[in-house]
Design an enzyme around this catalytic site. Sequence first.
Site, PDB file in Angstrom:
ATOM      1  N   HIS A  51      -4.887  -3.561  11.564  1.00  0.00           N
ATOM      2  CA  HIS A  51      -4.268  -4.556  10.681  1.00  0.00           C
ATOM      3  C   HIS A  51      -3.082  -5.199  11.395  1.00  0.00           C
ATOM      4  CE1 HIS A  51      -1.208  -1.459   9.956  1.00  0.00           C
ATOM      5  NE2 HIS A  51      -2.205  -0.609   9.708  1.00  0.00           N
TER       6      HIS A  51
HETATM    7  P1  TYD Z   1      -2.123   2.359   6.857  1.00  0.00           P
HETATM    8  O1  TYD Z   1      -0.880   1.570   7.114  1.00  0.00           O
HETATM    9  O2  TYD Z   1      -3.396   1.599   6.650  1.00  0.00           O
HETATM   10  O3  TYD Z   1      -2.348   3.432   8.019  1.00  0.00           O
HETATM   11  P2  TYD Z   1      -2.507   3.263   9.607  1.00  0.00           P
HETATM   12  O4  TYD Z   1      -2.061   1.902  10.002  1.00  0.00           O
HETATM   13  O5  TYD Z   1      -1.672   4.336  10.157  1.00  0.00           O
HETATM   14  O6  TYD Z   1      -3.935   3.534   9.958  1.00  0.00           O
HETATM   15  O7  TYD Z   1      -1.842   3.322   5.613  1.00  0.00           O
HETATM   16  C1  TYD Z   1      -2.755   4.339   5.234  1.00  0.00           C
HETATM   17  C2  TYD Z   1      -2.515   4.652   3.766  1.00  0.00           C
HETATM   18  O8  TYD Z   1      -1.199   5.152   3.566  1.00  0.00           O
HETATM   19  C3  TYD Z   1      -2.651   3.432   2.858  1.00  0.00           C
HETATM   20  O9  TYD Z   1      -3.343   3.846   1.691  1.00  0.00           O
HETATM   21  C4  TYD Z   1      -1.252   3.060   2.488  1.00  0.00           C
HETATM   22  C5  TYD Z   1      -0.486   4.364   2.618  1.00  0.00           C
HETATM   23  N1  TYD Z   1       0.893   4.149   3.083  1.00  0.00           N
HETATM   24  C6  TYD Z   1       1.945   4.327   2.197  1.00  0.00           C
HETATM   25  O10 TYD Z   1       1.759   4.641   1.012  1.00  0.00           O
HETATM   26  N2  TYD Z   1       3.223   4.116   2.638  1.00  0.00           N
HETATM   27  C7  TYD Z   1       3.485   3.769   3.930  1.00  0.00           C
HETATM   28  O11 TYD Z   1       4.682   3.606   4.303  1.00  0.00           O
HETATM   29  C8  TYD Z   1       2.384   3.604   4.835  1.00  0.00           C
HETATM   30  C9  TYD Z   1       2.618   3.233   6.272  1.00  0.00           C
HETATM   31  C10 TYD Z   1       1.106   3.801   4.371  1.00  0.00           C
END
Ligand code: TYD
Length: 133
Positions: A51
């Site tokens: 993303h």
């Molecule tokens: P995501 O940012 O998609 O993870 P990555 O980039 O590490 O693969 O986040 C994964 C899940 O965690 C998503 O459901 C949102 C949640 N999340 C939070 O609740 N708070 C946060 O600060 C972050 C970074 C993610």
Amino acid sequence: MSSEPRIIDIPAVHDKRGNLSVVESGKNIPFAIKRVYYLYDVPGGAKRGGHAHKKLQQLIIAASGSFDVILHNGKSREKFTLNRSNYGLYIPKMTWREIENFSSGAVCLVLASEHYDESDYIRSFKEFKNGFS
Ligand code: TYD
């Protein structure tokens, strides 16, 4: 050049008891830290990220172990291997990122400029690319 991705050297204090590294908002990173999160117990072969963010800036540190961060700025792709705790990768806004090749026991520490906000995410690469045209 704060809008370019780059490796930032984090000062380390070395003594015989080990090392201590310090990150200070607005001093050695170009934003104020509002949030800290970390990825750990990442299974072998897993990929994170996939993303971009409209506003968010981040500094990613391999607090333990190693992993690769692949960045895309809308035009070109660049791979950074993080494997030292005294280096951080600065990621500006509007940068697509993927994180992969985690070593066993790796800890990916992320310092972020904003609180969590799902509406700041761009989760489609096509939509991300279209944002530059
Ligand atoms: P995501 O940012 O998609 O993870 P990555 O980039 O590490 O693969 O986040 C994964 C899940 O965690 C998503 O459901 C949102 C949640 N999340 C939070 O609740 N708070 C946060 O600060 C972050 C970074 C993610």
